[in-house]
Design a protein around this motif. Structure first.
Motif, PDB file in Angstrom:
ATOM      1  N   GLU A  37       0.904  -1.256   0.034  1.00 50.96           N
ATOM      2  CA  GLU A  37      -0.051  -0.147  -0.033  1.00 50.96           C
ATOM      3  C   GLU A  37       0.710   1.148   0.101  1.00 50.96           C
ATOM      4  O   GLU A  37       0.564   2.296  -0.334  1.00 50.96           O
ATOM      5  N   ASP A  38       2.077   1.121   0.328  1.00 52.75           N
ATOM      6  CA  ASP A  38       3.075   2.105   0.361  1.00 52.75           C
ATOM      7  C   ASP A  38       4.278   1.917  -0.135  1.00 52.75           C
ATOM      8  O   ASP A  38       5.307   1.589   0.284  1.00 52.75           O
ATOM      9  N   LEU A  39       4.151   1.965  -1.589  1.00 55.86           N
ATOM     10  CA  LEU A  39       5.416   1.502  -2.554  1.00 55.86           C
ATOM     11  C   LEU A  39       6.586   2.727  -2.001  1.00 55.86           C
ATOM     12  O   LEU A  39       7.820   2.109  -2.024  1.00 55.86           O
ATOM     13  N   ALA A  40       6.382   3.954  -1.780  1.00 55.93           N
ATOM     14  CA  ALA A  40       7.616   4.660  -1.526  1.00 55.93           C
ATOM     15  C   ALA A  40       8.486   4.285   0.005  1.00 55.93           C
ATOM     16  O   ALA A  40       9.784   4.258  -0.015  1.00 55.93           O
ATOM     17  N   PHE A  41       7.459   3.603   0.590  1.00 58.13           N
ATOM     18  CA  PHE A  41       8.002   2.862   1.976  1.00 58.13           C
ATOM     19  C   PHE A  41       8.887   1.744   1.542  1.00 58.13           C
ATOM     20  O   PHE A  41       9.882   1.559   2.147  1.00 58.13           O
ATOM     21  N   GLN A  42       8.372   0.979   0.856  1.00 56.96           N
ATOM     22  CA  GLN A  42       8.970  -0.200   0.240  1.00 56.96           C
ATOM     23  C   GLN A  42      10.317   0.034  -0.239  1.00 56.96           C
ATOM     24  O   GLN A  42      11.387  -0.586   0.037  1.00 56.96           O
ATOM     25  N   GLN A  43      10.312   1.215  -1.267  1.00 56.10           N
ATOM     26  CA  GLN A  43      11.733   1.600  -1.805  1.00 56.10           C
ATOM     27  C   GLN A  43      12.595   2.180  -0.758  1.00 56.10           C
ATOM     28  O   GLN A  43      13.860   1.765  -0.755  1.00 56.10           O
ATOM     29  N   ARG A  44      12.259   2.752   0.381  1.00 59.58           N
ATOM     30  CA  ARG A  44      13.045   3.351   1.233  1.00 59.58           C
ATOM     31  C   ARG A  44      13.704   2.125   2.198  1.00 59.58           C
ATOM     32  O   ARG A  44      14.759   2.134   2.143  1.00 59.58           O
ATOM     33  N   ALA A  45      12.771   1.135   2.411  1.00 62.59           N
ATOM     34  CA  ALA A  45      13.333  -0.105   3.045  1.00 62.59           C
ATOM     35  C   ALA A  45      14.447  -0.770   2.076  1.00 62.59           C
ATOM     36  O   ALA A  45      15.466  -1.383   2.575  1.00 62.59           O
ATOM     37  N   LEU A  46      13.978  -0.904   0.776  1.00 63.98           N
ATOM     38  CA  LEU A  46      14.883  -1.512  -0.134  1.00 63.98           C
ATOM     39  C   LEU A  46      16.514  -0.921  -0.196  1.00 63.98           C
ATOM     40  O   LEU A  46      17.228  -1.769  -0.015  1.00 63.98           O
ATOM     41  N   VAL A  47      16.398   0.293  -0.056  1.00 65.33           N
ATOM     42  CA  VAL A  47      17.691   1.057  -0.087  1.00 65.33           C
ATOM     43  C   VAL A  47      18.491   0.859   1.230  1.00 65.33           C
ATOM     44  O   VAL A  47      19.645   0.359   1.028  1.00 65.33           O
ATOM     45  N   LEU A  48      17.636   0.814   2.341  1.00 63.58           N
ATOM     46  CA  LEU A  48      18.259   0.540   3.675  1.00 63.58           C
ATOM     47  C   LEU A  48      18.822  -1.044   3.826  1.00 63.58           C
ATOM     48  O   LEU A  48      19.677  -1.411   4.369  1.00 63.58           O
ATOM     49  N   MET A  49      18.023  -1.768   3.233  1.00 61.30           N
ATOM     50  CA  MET A  49      18.310  -3.208   3.120  1.00 61.30           C
ATOM     51  C   MET A  49      19.688  -3.518   2.192  1.00 61.30           C
ATOM     52  O   MET A  49      20.477  -4.317   2.815  1.00 61.30           O
ATOM     53  N   SER A  50      19.488  -2.651   1.023  1.00 62.02           N
ATOM     54  CA  SER A  50      20.750  -2.926   0.263  1.00 62.02           C
ATOM     55  C   SER A  50      22.094  -2.659   1.042  1.00 62.02           C
ATOM     56  O   SER A  50      23.085  -3.426   0.941  1.00 62.02           O
ATOM     57  N   LYS A  51      22.034  -1.892   1.759  1.00 63.53           N
ATOM     58  CA  LYS A  51      23.314  -1.531   2.624  1.00 63.53           C
ATOM     59  C   LYS A  51      23.583  -2.307   3.552  1.00 63.53           C
ATOM     60  O   LYS A  51      25.050  -2.819   3.719  1.00 63.53           O
ATOM     61  N   GLN A  52      22.736  -3.254   4.272  1.00 63.77           N
ATOM     62  CA  GLN A  52      22.982  -4.357   5.151  1.00 63.77           C
ATOM     63  C   GLN A  52      23.357  -5.591   4.287  1.00 63.77           C
ATOM     64  O   GLN A  52      24.182  -6.171   4.674  1.00 63.77           O
TER      65      GLN A  52
END
Length: 197
Positions: free
Chosen positions: A108-123
């Motif tokens: 329901e919140d694609l922008a939030f998923q994108q933000r989480a994706l960027v942060l997950m990428s770092k991990q």
């Protein structure tokens, strides 16, 4: 001389001790409770689809799935704001993977998923989160944006034939090479997991 060797031993080991992180047991417990609710309704839905018994009808399952996803997203946003994407060092492997599953269902919140994706990428780059799960989330975000996916993790199932086929893939000839780099099985093997004939 013994004193000096003990002192040197302490100096050599102390950076390791200071670098070790401690699992946040409160955060881990919270994530695992969220994950349990997330999975409860998806398991019930799978049971109905596969003709197994369920205590709930489809309308009840769908209503509760939506409710849990919304509540989990609110909590996931708080966790992301405070901790970033929680990696293995913060919540262990189970906690990190459970949190990823919750993010997967925040459509329901694609922008939030994108933000989480960027942060997950770092991990993932730090080997502190699952590369396989990152591929699933990346595909989900790409499909949500109306783009072709990279790894073929997002599929549709033909209701007549019961065969699964991937949603459109960028450079589909090299999909198995990309899947291998993140630890995923070949695409054809993955699609067989959905076979309900």
């Amino acid at each position: 001389m013994k004193l000096l060797s003990v002192f040197l031993f302490f100096i050599v080991l102390s950076p390791v001790a200071f670098c070790e992180s401690k699992i946040d047991s409160v955060l881990l417990k919270s994530i695992m409770m969220m994950f349990k609710e997330d999975q409860k309704w998806r398991i019930e839905s799978r049971n109905l689809i596969n003709g197994k018994k369920s205590l709930y009808n489809e309308a009840t399952i769908n209503k509760n799935t939506g409710r849990v996803d919304s509540l989990n997203m609110i909590e996931a946003k708080k966790i992301i704001s405070k901790h970033g994407f929680p990696g293995y060092d913060l919540v262990g492997e189970d906690g990190s993977k459970g949190f990823w599953a919750i993010i997967q269902h925040c459509d329901e919140d694609l922008a939030f998923q994108q933000r989480a994706l960027v942060l997950m990428s770092k991990q993932v780059k730090r080997h502190n989160a699952s590369g396989e799960n990152y591929a699933f989330l990346q595909d989900r975000v790409l499909i949500g944006q109306g783009h072709k996916q990279l790894y073929g993790t997002q599929v549709s199932i033909d209701l007549k034939t019961h065969y699964a086929k991937p949603l459109p893939i960028q450079d589909s000839l090299n999909v198995d090479l990309r899947r291998k780099t993140v630890g995923l099985s070949p695409l054809n093997d993955y699609l067989k997991l959905f076979d309900r004939r």
